[in-house]
Enzyme design. Structure first.
Site, PDB file in Angstrom:
ATOM      1  N   TYR A 145       0.854  -1.183   0.000  1.00 23.02           N
ATOM      2  CA  TYR A 145       0.000   0.000   0.000  1.00 23.02           C
ATOM      3  C   TYR A 145       0.890   1.232   0.000  1.00 23.02           C
ATOM      4  O   TYR A 145       1.873   1.291   0.763  1.00 23.02           O
ATOM      5  CB  TYR A 145      -0.893   0.006   1.243  1.00 23.02           C
ATOM      6  N   ASP A 240       9.366   2.698  -1.123  1.00 19.65           N
ATOM      7  CA  ASP A 240       8.384   3.398  -0.296  1.00 19.65           C
ATOM      8  C   ASP A 240       8.714   3.100   1.174  1.00 19.65           C
ATOM      9  O   ASP A 240       8.330   2.058   1.705  1.00 19.65           O
ATOM     10  CB  ASP A 240       6.965   2.951  -0.651  1.00 19.65           C
ATOM     11  N   LYS A 268       5.212   9.518   8.141  1.00 23.15           N
ATOM     12  CA  LYS A 268       5.129   9.001   9.512  1.00 23.15           C
ATOM     13  C   LYS A 268       6.223   9.568  10.431  1.00 23.15           C
ATOM     14  O   LYS A 268       6.173  10.720  10.839  1.00 23.15           O
ATOM     15  CB  LYS A 268       5.118   7.480   9.479  1.00 23.15           C
TER      16      LYS A 268
HETATM   17  P1  KE4 Z   1      -0.290   8.564   4.449  1.00 23.82           P
HETATM   18  O1  KE4 Z   1      -0.850   9.271   3.259  1.00 23.82           O
HETATM   19  O2  KE4 Z   1      -1.346   7.784   5.213  1.00 23.82           O
HETATM   20  O3  KE4 Z   1       0.541   9.495   5.352  1.00 23.82           O
HETATM   21  O4  KE4 Z   1       0.802   7.492   3.936  1.00 23.82           O
HETATM   22  C1  KE4 Z   1       0.383   6.538   2.995  1.00 23.82           C
HETATM   23  C2  KE4 Z   1       1.323   5.350   3.059  1.00 23.82           C
HETATM   24  C3  KE4 Z   1       2.302   5.223   2.091  1.00 23.82           C
HETATM   25  N1  KE4 Z   1       3.172   4.189   2.112  1.00 23.82           N
HETATM   26  C4  KE4 Z   1       3.128   3.255   3.093  1.00 23.82           C
HETATM   27  C5  KE4 Z   1       4.124   2.139   3.087  1.00 23.82           C
HETATM   28  C6  KE4 Z   1       2.149   3.348   4.119  1.00 23.82           C
HETATM   29  O5  KE4 Z   1       2.121   2.413   5.094  1.00 23.82           O
HETATM   30  C7  KE4 Z   1       1.229   4.406   4.106  1.00 23.82           C
HETATM   31  C8  KE4 Z   1       0.138   4.554   5.146  1.00 23.82           C
HETATM   32  N2  KE4 Z   1       0.016   3.462   6.081  1.00 23.82           N
HETATM   33  C9  KE4 Z   1      -1.296   3.273   6.663  1.00 23.82           C
HETATM   34  C10 KE4 Z   1      -1.230   2.100   7.669  1.00 23.82           C
HETATM   35  N3  KE4 Z   1      -0.844   0.888   7.104  1.00 23.82           N
HETATM   36  C11 KE4 Z   1      -1.800   4.505   7.306  1.00 23.82           C
HETATM   37  C12 KE4 Z   1      -3.030   4.328   8.168  1.00 23.82           C
HETATM   38  C13 KE4 Z   1      -4.197   5.062   7.610  1.00 23.82           C
HETATM   39  O6  KE4 Z   1      -4.376   5.059   6.383  1.00 23.82           O
HETATM   40  O7  KE4 Z   1      -4.937   5.617   8.436  1.00 23.82           O
END
Ligand code: KE4
Length: 429
Positions: A145, A240, A268
């Protein structure tokens, strides 16, 4: 049984105000059933809900809170920044300071652009890769993801060529058409795809330790094969590291595996719990980003003084007092304890872990890709989740998420977690 009266009332109000009562679906407990608890505050390794219940936190805001909540250095930095104003829309010294830290800590990054989320980072990195190479096709891996980027909200298609198909309404067939989806760790598929499409591929994007199908590790053969073929065909390799950056090692997973990507995306931890994403890499590539070059990307609050203050404080703490040996010891203690408890309960299980990021899969097989991950017993995971929550342990609300340990966790916290897991797993046998 914990009391959830206030959480229930607030969540039902939220359902009238926001889709699903949340601002991100990951928080909605959809995969485990029931209603989320509403959190009032957090400190160190602990969350406190609106009913006064206390939970040991194993999600850390889905990764950012590696130092623990309300860390004094971060709080003081943010308060200092806020008193000087929250956003100027003009260059600041703090952006230089955060950029210098990122470039110092992540070896493959010569230049970096700050944005506001991990999604913005991956979306921008893809656009940059397409602009730099002049090519359209991107390759991703099922179970990885990368945020809600249209061209990455794509599932493996039915066709043998693994052409992508949208996996969300609103993503057009045209968008998905330029995305190829392969199985993670599938070396022959990578080779075959590059032999067939190599000249059209702008980039490959992958999680160098997957957190988003639960924790899944790459084989070094897989990573080196992707690196070989992207170099061979003039495609870019994007790691990523939104989740793994500053989490699995100070320099991210790329320093663990010894593979140098062309671009890295971050999020993060880099914001210390405030909204920051970043993308960076080779100077010759990054100098294609507006206004230095022709690839457009912009953002009103990118690099704002308050978020950069939190990011600088967090990375400085990690750099000056690296907690990674402590996090490895706590992670090993938890993994051993959970494996022992699951085995004692006679429950088929698999664990995967890198440092303080791990998953207990309710799965009798090794989990190496989405196909094997998807055979996990998600119903049993849901019962495990609720059993642990009722004992004051806040785990990820999905089998397909990683748990995180912070530097604020103590060995005694892990020991009490294992005691609770032993009880819960025995009840699931
Ligand atoms: P954000 O747009 O949520 O800051 O980051 C997206 C993203 C991109 N790449 C990786 C590897 C990620 O894990 C994420 C976001 N992770 C999720 C949890 N697995 C965020 C939780 C959520 O969407 O509320």
């Amino acid at each position: 049984m914990l009391i959830h009266t206030q959480s229930h009332a607030l969540f039902h109000r939220a359902l009238q105000l926001m889709p699903g009562g949340v601002n991100s679906p990951a928080r909605a407990f959809g995969a485990v059933g029931g209603e989320p608890v509403v959190i009032e505050r957090a400190a160190g390794a602990w969350l406190y809900d609106v009913d006064g219940n206390r939970y040991l936190d194993y999600i850390g805001s889905w990764g950012p809170m590696i130092l623990g909540h309300a860390h004094p250095a971060v709080t003081e930095a943010v308060l200092r920044a806020v008193r000087a104003g929250t956003s100027y829309g003009a260059p600041t010294r703090a952006e230089n300071d955060l950029a210098e830290l990122i470039i110092e800590l992540v070896p493959s990054i010569d230049k970096v652009r700050l944005v506001n989320s991990g999604t913005e980072a991956t979306m921008s990195a893809l656009r940059l890769a397409r602009g730099f190479t002049g090519r359209d096709v991107v390759v991703k891996f099922a179970g990885n993801y990368h945020g809600h980027v249209d061209s990455l909200l794509v599932a493996a298609g039915s066709s043998a060529a693994t052409l992508g198909v949208p996996n969300s309404l609103g993503v057009t067939v045209g968008t998905a058409r330029d995305t190829l989806v392969l199985a993670y760790n599938d070396v022959p598929a990578v080779q075959a795809t590059f032999e067939q499409h190599g000249g059209r591929i702008a980039a490959v994007i992958l999680e160098p330790v997957v957190g988003n199908m639960g924790c899944v590790l790459p084989t070094l053969e897989f990573l080196s094969t992707v690196r070989h073929w992207t170099q061979q065909c003039g495609s870019l390799l994007i790691f990523d590291e939104v989740m793994t950056g500053f989490r699995v090692a100070l320099g991210g997973a790329q320093t663990l595996w010894g593979i140098t990507p062309d671009l890295t995306t971050l999020g993060k931890i880099v914001g210390g719990g405030l909204p920051i994403g970043a993308y960076g890499g080779r100077r010759d590539i990054m100098d294609h980003v507006l206004p230095a070059g022709p690839v457009f990307q912009a953002g009103t609050l990118s690099g704002n003084p308050v978020a950069t203050a939190a990011g600088i404080a967090t990375l400085t703490c990690l750099k000056e007092r690296p907690p990674f040996a402590q996090l490895e010891a706590l992670g090993a203690q938890l993994e051993h304890g959970l494996r022992t408890a699951a085995a004692a309960a006679g429950i088929p299980h698999h664990t995967a872990r890198v440092g303080s990021m791990m998953t207990l899969f309710f799965n009798r097989d090794e989990v190496t890709d989405w196909e094997s991950a998807s055979r996990s017993d998600t119903q049993r995971y849901a019962r495990y989740f609720w059993g642990m929550l009722e004992r004051g342990l806040y785990l990820p609300c999905s089998q397909y998420e990683a748990l995180f340990i912070s530097a604020a966790h103590e060995p005694a916290d892990i020991a009490s977690t294992v005691t609770a897991a032993t009880e819960v797993l025995a009840s699931l046998a």
